[in-house]
Design a protein around this motif. Structure first.
Motif, PDB file in Angstrom:
ATOM      1  N   ALA A  81       0.831  -1.210   0.000  1.00  0.00           N
ATOM      2  CA  ALA A  81       0.000   0.000   0.000  1.00  0.00           C
ATOM      3  C   ALA A  81       0.866   1.262   0.000  1.00  0.00           C
ATOM      4  CB  ALA A  81      -0.948  -0.012   1.201  1.00  0.00           C
ATOM      5  N   GLU A  82       2.038   1.176  -0.602  1.00  0.00           N
ATOM      6  CA  GLU A  82       2.932   2.325  -0.597  1.00  0.00           C
ATOM      7  C   GLU A  82       2.292   3.546  -1.247  1.00  0.00           C
ATOM      8  OE1 GLU A  82       7.310   3.611  -2.407  1.00  0.00           O
ATOM      9  OE2 GLU A  82       6.964   1.545  -1.753  1.00  0.00           O
ATOM     10  N   GLU A  83       1.618   3.362  -2.359  1.00  0.00           N
ATOM     11  CA  GLU A  83       1.009   4.503  -3.053  1.00  0.00           C
ATOM     12  C   GLU A  83      -0.047   5.177  -2.192  1.00  0.00           C
ATOM     13  OE1 GLU A  83       1.983   6.065  -5.746  1.00  0.00           O
ATOM     14  OE2 GLU A  83       3.661   4.641  -5.694  1.00  0.00           O
ATOM     15  N   ARG A  84      -0.794   4.389  -1.439  1.00  0.00           N
ATOM     16  CA  ARG A  84      -1.784   4.965  -0.519  1.00  0.00           C
ATOM     17  C   ARG A  84      -1.077   5.832   0.526  1.00  0.00           C
ATOM     18  NH1 ARG A  84      -4.314   1.626   4.515  1.00  0.00           N
ATOM     19  NH2 ARG A  84      -5.085   3.423   5.691  1.00  0.00           N
ATOM     20  N   MET A  85       0.010   5.322   1.097  1.00  0.00           N
ATOM     21  CA  MET A  85       0.748   6.070   2.119  1.00  0.00           C
ATOM     22  C   MET A  85       1.306   7.370   1.547  1.00  0.00           C
ATOM     23  SD  MET A  85       0.593   4.196   4.934  1.00  0.00           S
ATOM     24  CE  MET A  85       2.017   4.456   5.996  1.00  0.00           C
ATOM     25  N   LEU A  86       1.883   7.289   0.361  1.00  0.00           N
ATOM     26  CA  LEU A  86       2.430   8.484  -0.273  1.00  0.00           C
ATOM     27  C   LEU A  86       1.335   9.496  -0.580  1.00  0.00           C
ATOM     28  CD1 LEU A  86       4.992   6.888  -2.761  1.00  0.00           C
ATOM     29  CD2 LEU A  86       5.499   8.082  -0.637  1.00  0.00           C
ATOM     30  N   ALA A  87       0.179   9.007  -1.005  1.00  0.00           N
ATOM     31  CA  ALA A  87      -0.926   9.908  -1.324  1.00  0.00           C
ATOM     32  C   ALA A  87      -1.416  10.634  -0.075  1.00  0.00           C
ATOM     33  CB  ALA A  87      -2.067   9.128  -1.967  1.00  0.00           C
ATOM     34  N   GLU A  88      -1.435   9.947   1.061  1.00  0.00           N
ATOM     35  CA  GLU A  88      -1.874  10.587   2.304  1.00  0.00           C
ATOM     36  C   GLU A  88      -0.893  11.674   2.736  1.00  0.00           C
ATOM     37  OE1 GLU A  88      -4.388   6.814   4.209  1.00  0.00           O
ATOM     38  OE2 GLU A  88      -2.576   7.533   5.194  1.00  0.00           O
ATOM     39  N   VAL A  89       0.405  11.397   2.585  1.00  0.00           N
ATOM     40  CA  VAL A  89       1.393  12.429   2.888  1.00  0.00           C
ATOM     41  C   VAL A  89       1.227  13.607   1.941  1.00  0.00           C
ATOM     42  CG1 VAL A  89       3.849  12.973   3.002  1.00  0.00           C
ATOM     43  CG2 VAL A  89       3.045  10.757   3.815  1.00  0.00           C
ATOM     44  N   ARG A  90       1.077  13.294   0.671  1.00  0.00           N
ATOM     45  CA  ARG A  90       0.957  14.345  -0.353  1.00  0.00           C
ATOM     46  C   ARG A  90      -0.258  15.235  -0.095  1.00  0.00           C
ATOM     47  NH1 ARG A  90       0.476  11.188  -4.518  1.00  0.00           N
ATOM     48  NH2 ARG A  90       2.712  10.949  -4.800  1.00  0.00           N
ATOM     49  N   GLU A  91      -1.365  14.621   0.290  1.00  0.00           N
ATOM     50  CA  GLU A  91      -2.577  15.392   0.539  1.00  0.00           C
ATOM     51  C   GLU A  91      -2.371  16.377   1.692  1.00  0.00           C
ATOM     52  OE1 GLU A  91      -7.324  14.687   1.592  1.00  0.00           O
ATOM     53  OE2 GLU A  91      -5.921  13.005   1.560  1.00  0.00           O
ATOM     54  N   ALA A  92      -1.681  15.933   2.747  1.00  0.00           N
ATOM     55  CA  ALA A  92      -1.442  16.811   3.894  1.00  0.00           C
ATOM     56  C   ALA A  92      -0.386  17.861   3.587  1.00  0.00           C
ATOM     57  CB  ALA A  92      -1.016  15.978   5.103  1.00  0.00           C
ATOM     58  N   PHE A  93       0.553  17.497   2.770  1.00  0.00           N
ATOM     59  CA  PHE A  93       1.615  18.433   2.396  1.00  0.00           C
ATOM     60  C   PHE A  93       1.122  19.479   1.398  1.00  0.00           C
ATOM     61  CE2 PHE A  93       5.912  19.049   0.208  1.00  0.00           C
ATOM     62  CZ  PHE A  93       6.415  19.865   1.214  1.00  0.00           C
ATOM     63  N   GLN A  94       0.101  19.110   0.635  1.00  0.00           N
ATOM     64  CA  GLN A  94      -0.630  19.987  -0.285  1.00  0.00           C
ATOM     65  C   GLN A  94       0.155  20.347  -1.549  1.00  0.00           C
ATOM     66  OE1 GLN A  94      -2.156  23.331   1.927  1.00  0.00           O
ATOM     67  NE2 GLN A  94      -3.906  22.172   2.662  1.00  0.00           N
ATOM     68  N   HIS A  95       1.253  21.099  -1.417  1.00  0.00           N
ATOM     69  CA  HIS A  95       1.885  21.605  -2.625  1.00  0.00           C
ATOM     70  C   HIS A  95       2.956  20.665  -3.165  1.00  0.00           C
ATOM     71  CE1 HIS A  95       4.527  23.071   0.663  1.00  0.00           C
ATOM     72  NE2 HIS A  95       5.505  22.938  -0.213  1.00  0.00           N
ATOM     73  N   LEU A  96       3.006  19.408  -2.666  1.00  0.00           N
ATOM     74  CA  LEU A  96       4.004  18.468  -3.153  1.00  0.00           C
ATOM     75  C   LEU A  96       3.605  17.980  -4.545  1.00  0.00           C
ATOM     76  CD1 LEU A  96       6.549  16.868  -2.358  1.00  0.00           C
ATOM     77  CD2 LEU A  96       5.052  15.080  -1.531  1.00  0.00           C
TER      78      LEU A  96
END
Length: 323
Positions: free
Chosen positions: A301-316
């Protein structure tokens, strides 16, 4: 600008924490934590001259033996820094072996160990790694290392390493002057970085020249900054300290152990969630956030984890894989 710091997650985002940082045009390298180091070659390990330890849990420290083994019998100095207790831990590691043949070697392997609280000690192969006093301060040549003492189950140290300035060499100007690139450029860059006077003599492929006559070969730019934080609880104090440490970093490697909806589990284990990591990275104003130390429970589920970080980081915009 060609970056000076080239990091690589030794075990990817799911394995033991270990960040191997190569330095452009330098023979030495830096390790942040040393979990399983088996993916690194002997050549890589022989380049390591600086090790920054967050804490001594086994998945962050088990690689010490691999670093020791490849360097025994070589003339080498390895500097280490970490939390209170690191000196004792390194001493116990070294004293777990018998060094009765050390006198047969001409070379002297040396571990210089500093704790962030100020204690320091030296362990030398030729002295059978008996602890000795060490008075000099910790320093990485040409770079500035800062740290923050953070809360995990005990203290965990976060780090940021940066160039004071970045000295960029113009290869076209070298060619116009008939000067071949090579190791001599490191002395030129160091002289510029250290603010040396124009009459400072610099060795060149053709002999010598004053620094003033060579300044047009380089330009001075803001230095690169890399931050590394892992195994920390999500507390207001930690968030403030981490954001201050990583402020405006070009690259920030930040643990993201648990998924956003496993916040209670993260709190119990004193780790960050993907959401917390993204929020901290955004608060720090970092240019690029690299989450790692994902729990094995999220394998696949790496892509899910990365997507959650990206969503919180916003401008990534994107996160290239490391490992």
């Amino acid at each position: 600008m060609r970056p000076t710091l080239h990091p690589h997650l030794v075990n990817g985002r799911f394995g033991d924490p270990a960040l191997f940082v190569e330095l452009l045009h330098r023979r030495d390298s830096i390790l942040f934590d040393m979990g399983d180091l088996s993916p690194l070659s002997a050549r890589d390990l022989l380049r390591v001259e600086t090790v920054c330890i967050s804490h001594m849990h086994i998945d962050h420290f088990i690689g010490f033996d691999a670093l020791l083994r490849v360097n025994v019998g070589r003339e080498k100095r390895i500097r280490m820094i970490g939390p209170e207790g690191l000196i004792e831990a390194v001493g116990h590691k070294l004293h777990g072996y018998t060094w009765d043949l050390a006198h047969k070697y001409a070379e002297d392997l040396c571990f210089d160990v500093w704790e962030t609280g100020g204690a320091a000690a030296r362990f030398r192969f030729k002295a059978a790694f008996a602890g000795e006093a060490l008075a000099e301060p910790f320093a990485v040549p040409g770079l500035t290392l800062t740290h923050a003492v953070l809360e995990h189950h005990g203290p965990s140290i976060g780090y940021a390493i940066a160039e004071p300035v970045h000295v960029n060499v113009w290869r076209n100007r070298l060619a116009e002057r008939g000067l071949a690139p090579g190791q001599w450029l490191q002395a030129l860059k160091a002289a510029v970085r250290d603010g040396a006077a124009d009459d400072t003599v610099v060795a060149t492929p053709g002999g010598q020249a004053p620094l003033g006559a060579l300044r047009d070969l380089v330009s001075v730019e803001p230095g690169q900054k890399l931050a590394y934080v892992t195994d920390v609880a999500d507390t207001p104090g930690n968030r403030r300290a981490i954001a201050d440490l990583a402020r405006d970093a070009d690259l920030f490697f930040l643990e993201s152990r648990f998924a956003a909806d496993d916040e209670a589990l993260a709190r119990d284990r004193a780790h960050l969630t993907t959401r917390a990591a993204g929020e901290i990275g955004r608060a720090a104003g970092v240019r690029r956030l690299e989450p790692f130390h994902f729990s094995p429970r999220y394998e696949g589920a790496e892509e899910r984890m990365l997507a959650e970080v990206r969503e919180a980081f916003q401008h990534l915009p994107s996160m290239a894989g490391h490992g």
